[in-house]
Design a protein around this motif. Structure first.
Motif, short mmCIF file in Angstrom:
data_model
loop_
_atom_site.label_atom_id
_atom_site.label_comp_id
_atom_site.label_asym_id
_atom_site.label_seq_id
_atom_site.Cartn_x
_atom_site.Cartn_y
_atom_site.Cartn_z
N PRO A 297 0.93 -1.18 -0.07
CA PRO A 297 0.17 0.11 0.00
C PRO A 297 0.92 1.33 0.07
O PRO A 297 2.16 1.25 0.95
N LEU A 298 0.47 2.43 -0.87
CA LEU A 298 1.06 3.47 -0.82
C LEU A 298 1.06 4.19 0.53
O LEU A 298 -0.01 3.88 1.20
N GLU A 299 2.12 4.72 1.11
CA GLU A 299 2.11 5.64 2.30
C GLU A 299 2.87 6.89 1.89
O GLU A 299 3.64 7.02 1.18
N ILE A 300 2.45 7.74 2.88
CA ILE A 300 2.84 9.21 2.84
C ILE A 300 4.05 9.39 3.78
O ILE A 300 3.86 9.03 4.95
N HIS A 301 5.41 9.76 3.57
CA HIS A 301 6.43 9.83 4.20
C HIS A 301 7.13 11.25 4.45
O HIS A 301 6.95 11.75 3.56
N ALA A 302 7.33 11.45 5.62
CA ALA A 302 8.05 12.91 5.84
C ALA A 302 9.33 12.94 5.37
O ALA A 302 9.91 11.78 5.09
N ALA A 303 10.13 14.05 5.19
CA ALA A 303 11.56 14.16 4.75
C ALA A 303 12.35 13.24 5.54
O ALA A 303 13.18 12.54 4.77
N ASP A 304 12.03 13.05 6.79
CA ASP A 304 12.93 11.86 7.54
C ASP A 304 12.59 10.73 7.83
O ASP A 304 13.17 9.63 8.35
N GLY A 305 11.42 10.28 6.77
CA GLY A 305 11.25 9.09 6.82
C GLY A 305 9.90 8.29 7.62
O GLY A 305 9.56 7.35 7.43
N ARG A 306 9.40 9.36 8.40
CA ARG A 306 8.34 9.04 9.23
C ARG A 306 7.09 8.84 8.35
O ARG A 306 6.95 9.64 7.47
N ARG A 307 6.19 7.74 8.78
CA ARG A 307 5.01 7.71 8.05
C ARG A 307 3.93 8.84 8.54
O ARG A 307 3.80 8.96 9.62
N LEU A 308 3.23 9.38 7.75
CA LEU A 308 2.46 10.48 7.87
C LEU A 308 1.01 10.06 7.68
O LEU A 308 0.59 9.26 6.82
N THR A 309 0.00 10.71 8.63
CA THR A 309 -1.41 10.64 8.18
C THR A 309 -1.93 12.02 8.33
O THR A 309 -1.46 12.75 8.43
N PRO A 310 -3.27 12.06 7.93
CA PRO A 310 -3.66 13.62 7.74
C PRO A 310 -3.67 14.18 8.98
O PRO A 310 -3.25 15.44 8.82
N VAL A 311 -3.69 13.63 10.11
CA VAL A 311 -3.24 14.83 11.35
C VAL A 311 -2.14 15.10 11.40
O VAL A 311 -1.64 16.22 12.22
N ASP A 312 -0.97 14.63 10.80
CA ASP A 312 0.19 15.12 11.06
C ASP A 312 0.66 16.04 9.74
O ASP A 312 1.75 16.63 9.89
N THR A 313 -0.13 16.53 9.10
CA THR A 313 0.05 17.52 7.92
C THR A 313 -0.89 18.67 8.00
O THR A 313 -1.87 18.75 8.75
N GLU A 314 -0.36 19.83 7.30
CA GLU A 314 -1.15 21.06 7.28
C GLU A 314 -0.96 21.58 6.17
O GLU A 314 0.19 21.45 5.60
N VAL A 315 -1.91 22.59 5.46
CA VAL A 315 -1.54 23.16 4.24
C VAL A 315 -1.34 24.38 4.56
O VAL A 315 -1.87 25.13 5.56
N ARG A 316 0.05 24.99 4.07
CA ARG A 316 0.40 26.31 4.06
C ARG A 316 0.52 27.20 2.93
O ARG A 316 0.99 26.45 1.88
N LYS A 317 0.09 28.22 2.87
CA LYS A 317 0.06 28.95 1.54
C LYS A 317 1.46 29.44 1.59
O LYS A 317 2.05 29.97 2.44
N LEU A 318 1.93 29.46 0.16
CA LEU A 318 3.24 30.09 -0.16
C LEU A 318 3.26 31.48 -0.46
O LEU A 318 2.28 31.93 -1.02
N ALA A 319 3.88 32.31 0.00
CA ALA A 319 4.02 33.83 -0.28
C ALA A 319 4.39 34.02 -1.58
O ALA A 319 4.91 33.23 -2.33
#
Length: 145
Positions: free
Chosen positions: A123-145
């Protein structure tokens, strides 16, 4: 006929992506292209879609740089571009989601497997830059300036 809403200038990457490939026929065409379909007739036979709808979707996918129309002898073929091939994780994610939630126990369906060992993909997984598996609660959307 009602004019379709466009998101081509939206500031959300998801909205712009949906604008490019967001209807089911387009995603199924891309799926079939990954499965080896290249000619109009192959897409039409596989999908059973009306020719006018298929023509419009193929044109849109070509205009959006997802497919490229290339000469092949007396005919032309539709080939995925690098931009189209980059949709592979999207198609795999939809497939895996469908396998998990769209079939009853024991109900037959197709399965994507590794050509080398014929085993199903993990199954596909989403990982942080350091390799940690991420779930939706681990992420947020930030607007780029």
């Amino acid at each position: 006929m009602v004019k379709r809403t466009t998101f081509e200038t939206a500031d959300c990457p998801v909205a712009r992506s949906v604008d490019a490939v967001g209807d089911w026929w387009s995603l199924l065409i891309v799926r079939d292209a990954f499965d080896g379909s290249r000619r109009f007739g192959e897409f039409q036979r596989s999908l059973g879609v009306a020719k006018n709808i298929l023509s419009a979707r193929l044109k849109a996918l070509t205009d959006n740089g997802i497919l490229e129309l290339v000469p092949a002898g007396a005919h032309h073929e539709y080939v995925l571009t690098a931009k189209g091939e980059a949709l592979f994780p999207v198609i795999v994610a939809l497939r895996q989601w469908g396998e998990a939630f769209s079939f009853g126990p024991g109900e037959p369906h197709s399965q994507l497997v590794d050509r080398r060992d014929a085993k199903p993909l993990r199954p596909l997984e989403i990982h942080a830059a350091d390799g940690r598996r991420l779930t939706p609660v681990d992420t947020e959307v930030r607007k780029l300036a």
